[in-house]
Motif scaffolding. Structure first.
Motif, mmCIF file in Angstrom:
data_model
loop_
_atom_site.group_PDB
_atom_site.id
_atom_site.type_symbol
_atom_site.label_atom_id
_atom_site.label_comp_id
_atom_site.label_asym_id
_atom_site.label_seq_id
_atom_site.Cartn_x
_atom_site.Cartn_y
_atom_site.Cartn_z
ATOM 1 N N LEU A 15 0.818 -1.207 0.000
ATOM 2 C CA LEU A 15 0.000 0.000 0.000
ATOM 3 C C LEU A 15 0.856 1.264 0.000
ATOM 4 C CD1 LEU A 15 -2.775 1.360 0.250
ATOM 5 C CD2 LEU A 15 -2.537 1.143 2.722
ATOM 6 N N GLU A 16 1.864 1.302 0.847
ATOM 7 C CA GLU A 16 2.643 2.538 0.972
ATOM 8 C C GLU A 16 3.501 2.848 -0.253
ATOM 9 O OE1 GLU A 16 6.626 1.150 3.460
ATOM 10 O OE2 GLU A 16 5.014 2.192 4.495
ATOM 11 N N THR A 17 3.691 1.875 -1.133
ATOM 12 C CA THR A 17 4.444 2.160 -2.358
ATOM 13 C C THR A 17 3.609 2.907 -3.392
ATOM 14 O OG1 THR A 17 3.908 0.041 -3.379
ATOM 15 C CG2 THR A 17 5.938 0.147 -2.072
ATOM 16 N N ILE A 18 2.262 2.832 -3.272
ATOM 17 C CA ILE A 18 1.442 3.460 -4.303
ATOM 18 C C ILE A 18 0.488 4.538 -3.800
ATOM 19 C CG2 ILE A 18 1.543 1.639 -6.046
ATOM 20 C CD1 ILE A 18 -0.982 0.453 -4.911
ATOM 21 N N TYR A 19 0.151 4.505 -2.506
ATOM 22 C CA TYR A 19 -0.781 5.504 -1.962
ATOM 23 C C TYR A 19 -0.232 6.095 -0.682
ATOM 24 C CZ TYR A 19 -4.486 4.616 -5.274
ATOM 25 O OH TYR A 19 -5.214 4.548 -6.432
ATOM 26 N N GLU A 20 -0.578 7.374 -0.447
ATOM 27 C CA GLU A 20 -0.183 8.005 0.799
ATOM 28 C C GLU A 20 -1.418 8.255 1.651
ATOM 29 O OE1 GLU A 20 1.539 11.874 0.186
ATOM 30 O OE2 GLU A 20 0.168 12.332 -1.428
ATOM 31 N N GLY A 37 -7.888 14.551 2.674
ATOM 32 C CA GLY A 37 -9.015 14.448 3.590
ATOM 33 C C GLY A 37 -10.208 13.639 3.125
ATOM 34 N N ASN A 38 -10.150 13.056 1.943
ATOM 35 C CA ASN A 38 -11.266 12.230 1.443
ATOM 36 C C ASN A 38 -10.955 10.758 1.664
ATOM 37 O OD1 ASN A 38 -12.703 14.485 0.354
ATOM 38 N ND2 ASN A 38 -11.288 14.489 -1.364
ATOM 39 N N LEU A 39 -11.906 10.032 2.225
ATOM 40 C CA LEU A 39 -11.715 8.611 2.479
ATOM 41 C C LEU A 39 -11.559 7.853 1.157
ATOM 42 C CD1 LEU A 39 -11.704 6.557 4.849
ATOM 43 C CD2 LEU A 39 -14.092 6.131 4.293
ATOM 44 N N VAL A 40 -10.564 6.968 1.095
ATOM 45 C CA VAL A 40 -10.310 6.152 -0.096
ATOM 46 C C VAL A 40 -10.347 4.692 0.330
ATOM 47 C CG1 VAL A 40 -8.637 5.579 -1.900
ATOM 48 C CG2 VAL A 40 -8.902 7.952 -1.162
ATOM 49 N N LYS A 41 -11.081 3.874 -0.432
ATOM 50 C CA LYS A 41 -11.190 2.445 -0.157
ATOM 51 C C LYS A 41 -10.492 1.682 -1.275
ATOM 52 C CE LYS A 41 -15.332 0.728 -0.245
ATOM 53 N NZ LYS A 41 -16.680 0.209 0.065
ATOM 54 N N HIS A 51 -13.720 9.732 -3.584
ATOM 55 C CA HIS A 51 -13.649 11.038 -4.248
ATOM 56 C C HIS A 51 -12.197 11.522 -4.289
ATOM 57 C CE1 HIS A 51 -15.094 14.876 -5.662
ATOM 58 N NE2 HIS A 51 -14.412 15.482 -4.701
ATOM 59 N N ASP A 52 -11.741 11.900 -5.461
ATOM 60 C CA ASP A 52 -10.364 12.379 -5.666
ATOM 61 C C ASP A 52 -9.309 11.357 -5.248
ATOM 62 O OD1 ASP A 52 -11.118 14.780 -6.794
ATOM 63 O OD2 ASP A 52 -11.023 15.893 -4.911
ATOM 64 N N SER A 53 -9.611 10.076 -5.409
ATOM 65 C CA SER A 53 -8.665 9.038 -4.998
ATOM 66 C C SER A 53 -7.352 9.110 -5.775
ATOM 67 C CB SER A 53 -9.285 7.650 -5.153
ATOM 68 O OG SER A 53 -9.652 7.405 -6.493
ATOM 69 N N GLU A 54 -7.413 9.631 -6.998
ATOM 70 C CA GLU A 54 -6.181 9.731 -7.793
ATOM 71 C C GLU A 54 -5.184 10.713 -7.167
ATOM 72 O OE1 GLU A 54 -9.069 12.747 -9.199
ATOM 73 O OE2 GLU A 54 -9.252 10.604 -8.947
ATOM 74 N N LYS A 55 -5.670 11.676 -6.382
ATOM 75 C CA LYS A 55 -4.775 12.628 -5.718
ATOM 76 C C LYS A 55 -3.978 11.974 -4.588
ATOM 77 C CE LYS A 55 -7.405 16.751 -6.848
ATOM 78 N NZ LYS A 55 -8.176 17.874 -6.315
ATOM 79 N N ALA A 56 -4.469 10.873 -4.060
ATOM 80 C CA ALA A 56 -3.773 10.159 -2.983
ATOM 81 C C ALA A 56 -2.686 9.248 -3.540
ATOM 82 C CB ALA A 56 -4.762 9.333 -2.170
ATOM 83 N N ARG A 57 -2.715 9.002 -4.843
ATOM 84 C CA ARG A 57 -1.735 8.103 -5.455
ATOM 85 C C ARG A 57 -0.384 8.796 -5.526
ATOM 86 N NH1 ARG A 57 -2.314 3.373 -8.209
ATOM 87 N NH2 ARG A 57 -0.688 2.892 -9.676
#
Length: 76
Positions: free
Chosen positions: A8-13, A46-50, A66-72
């Motif tokens: 997980l930590e390699t692709i999302y923060e 601040g948006n929950l990502v599943k 919502h805006d999950s691509e910004k967490a990538r």
């Protein structure tokens, strides 16, 4: 848990809020039951990502939020 956290930590923060191991609503090609990790993270935006990962090979299957691509994380 270390394996999935590392993947997980390699692709999302973001901060991990919840991790669940669940069986999928479908079976694999050999009629094997497939288990999934469902992980909820709270990225800096601040948006929950599943995210759902195949528990056997840690392949990322789905991303929802919502805006999950910004967490990538960038691949730079």
């Amino acid at each position: 848990f270390k394996r999935i956290a590392g993947a997980l930590e390699t692709i999302y923060e973001g901060d991990v809020i919840e991790v669940e191991l669940e069986d999928a609503d479908f079976t694999g090609p050999n009629c094997d039951v497939i288990f999934l990790y469902e992980i909820k993270i709270l990225p800096p935006q601040g948006n929950l990502v599943k995210l759902k990962f195949d528990a056997k090979n840690l392949e990322l299957l789905t991303v929802d939020g919502h805006d999950s691509e910004k967490a990538r994380k960038n691949d730079d």
